[in-house]
Design a protein around this motif. Structure first.
Motif, short mmCIF file in Angstrom:
data_model
loop_
_atom_site.label_atom_id
_atom_site.label_comp_id
_atom_site.label_asym_id
_atom_site.label_seq_id
_atom_site.Cartn_x
_atom_site.Cartn_y
_atom_site.Cartn_z
N GLU A 132 88.70 38.84 35.99
CA GLU A 132 90.01 38.73 36.84
C GLU A 132 90.93 37.75 36.24
O GLU A 132 91.74 38.80 36.18
CB GLU A 132 89.44 37.77 38.16
CG GLU A 132 90.87 38.09 38.37
CD GLU A 132 90.28 37.04 39.84
OE1 GLU A 132 89.77 36.27 39.98
OE2 GLU A 132 90.76 37.59 40.92
N LYS A 133 90.03 37.44 34.88
CA LYS A 133 91.62 36.63 34.56
C LYS A 133 90.70 37.16 32.74
O LYS A 133 90.12 36.29 32.32
CB LYS A 133 91.23 35.26 34.93
CG LYS A 133 92.34 34.65 35.54
CD LYS A 133 92.51 33.71 36.53
CE LYS A 133 93.41 33.78 37.53
NZ LYS A 133 93.72 32.19 38.28
N ASP A 149 98.11 42.39 25.64
CA ASP A 149 97.48 41.71 25.86
C ASP A 149 97.09 42.11 27.72
O ASP A 149 95.85 42.60 28.51
CB ASP A 149 98.03 40.38 25.93
CG ASP A 149 97.94 39.85 24.22
OD1 ASP A 149 97.08 40.50 23.54
OD2 ASP A 149 98.15 38.30 24.54
N GLU A 150 98.53 42.90 28.25
CA GLU A 150 98.01 42.83 28.89
C GLU A 150 97.55 44.12 29.73
O GLU A 150 96.29 44.44 30.39
CB GLU A 150 99.89 43.16 30.25
CG GLU A 150 100.22 41.55 29.90
CD GLU A 150 101.39 41.63 28.61
OE1 GLU A 150 101.16 42.37 27.31
OE2 GLU A 150 101.55 40.24 28.12
N VAL A 151 97.80 45.22 28.98
CA VAL A 151 97.08 46.36 29.28
C VAL A 151 95.46 46.44 28.32
O VAL A 151 94.88 46.70 29.73
CB VAL A 151 97.51 47.21 28.14
CG1 VAL A 151 96.69 49.39 28.17
CG2 VAL A 151 99.10 47.50 28.22
N ALA A 204 93.72 43.40 29.18
CA ALA A 204 93.49 42.54 30.24
C ALA A 204 93.29 43.38 31.46
O ALA A 204 92.44 43.31 31.65
CB ALA A 204 94.09 41.50 30.33
N HIS A 205 93.70 44.21 31.49
CA HIS A 205 93.50 45.29 32.97
C HIS A 205 92.55 46.20 32.58
O HIS A 205 91.79 46.28 33.10
CB HIS A 205 95.17 46.35 32.63
CG HIS A 205 95.29 47.04 34.01
ND1 HIS A 205 95.12 46.83 35.49
CD2 HIS A 205 95.07 48.36 34.35
CE1 HIS A 205 94.49 47.72 36.31
NE2 HIS A 205 94.80 49.18 35.03
N ARG A 206 92.61 47.41 31.59
CA ARG A 206 91.01 48.01 31.03
C ARG A 206 89.65 46.57 31.64
O ARG A 206 88.47 47.79 31.86
CB ARG A 206 91.81 48.39 30.07
CG ARG A 206 92.53 49.60 29.73
CD ARG A 206 92.77 49.79 28.26
NE ARG A 206 93.92 51.40 28.23
CZ ARG A 206 94.27 51.64 27.25
NH1 ARG A 206 93.76 51.48 26.16
NH2 ARG A 206 95.08 52.69 27.23
N GLY A 245 89.47 44.44 33.19
CA GLY A 245 89.61 44.68 35.29
C GLY A 245 88.72 45.65 35.81
O GLY A 245 88.19 45.35 36.63
N LEU A 246 88.85 46.51 34.42
CA LEU A 246 88.36 47.79 35.45
C LEU A 246 86.87 48.50 35.34
O LEU A 246 86.98 49.48 35.82
CB LEU A 246 89.48 49.28 34.90
CG LEU A 246 90.56 49.59 35.05
CD1 LEU A 246 91.74 50.33 34.78
CD2 LEU A 246 90.36 49.31 37.45
#
Length: 140
Positions: free
Chosen positions: A96-97, A109-111, A113-115, A117-118
């Motif tokens: 999650e984080k 970083d955001e991309v 982290a999103h990946r 989380g998937l």
């Protein structure tokens, strides 16, 4: 011109099987209203008696890790509803984080982290220690 027997046989094949191919899946939708196939002499009205007679569930593999089964005699829409229910009921964890210390990759970083989380994680959530919001981020 094809004869009615071959048209009925092809129609029943299309109604009975979802064909999965490399490029597309075929016969995943249906015409559920009564009389859709009346012109070729096929009665597609829904009845519980017909459903009980035609529906079959065959469990092919059952162990502690997975269950595999084949459903037949059911519309693709209802089969998809079963699939969605089963997916929703399988317990998984996800990241999650994400705390990034030094990212030297081309991915933001955001991309990244999103990946992360998937990715579903098959683990027992009771075996993990959870950090509270008041605790500072760390590399643990």
């Amino acid at each position: 011109a094809p004869d009615m027997a071959s048209v009925k046989a092809e129609l029943e094949r299309q109604r009975s099987f979802v064909t999965c191919g490399a490029d597309e899946n075929k016969h995943t939708s249906e015409y559920a209203f009564s009389g859709a196939y009346a012109s070729v002499g096929v009665d597609n009205t829904f009845s519980m008696a017909s459903f009980r007679e035609k529906f079959n569930l065959l469990v092919t593999t059952l162990d502690a890790e997975k269950v595999e089964f084949e459903m037949s005699g059911i519309s693709p829409a209802i089969a998809n509803a079963f699939r969605r229910i089963l997916i929703a009921e399988v317990p998984t964890m996800a990241i999650e984080k994400v705390f990034v210390v030094n990212n030297t990759s081309i991915i933001q970083d955001e991309v990244f982290a999103h990946r992360l989380g998937l990715v579903p994680i098959r683990a027992d959530p009771r075996l993990f220690e959870y950090r509270t919001e008041s605790e500072p981020p760390n590399e643990r």
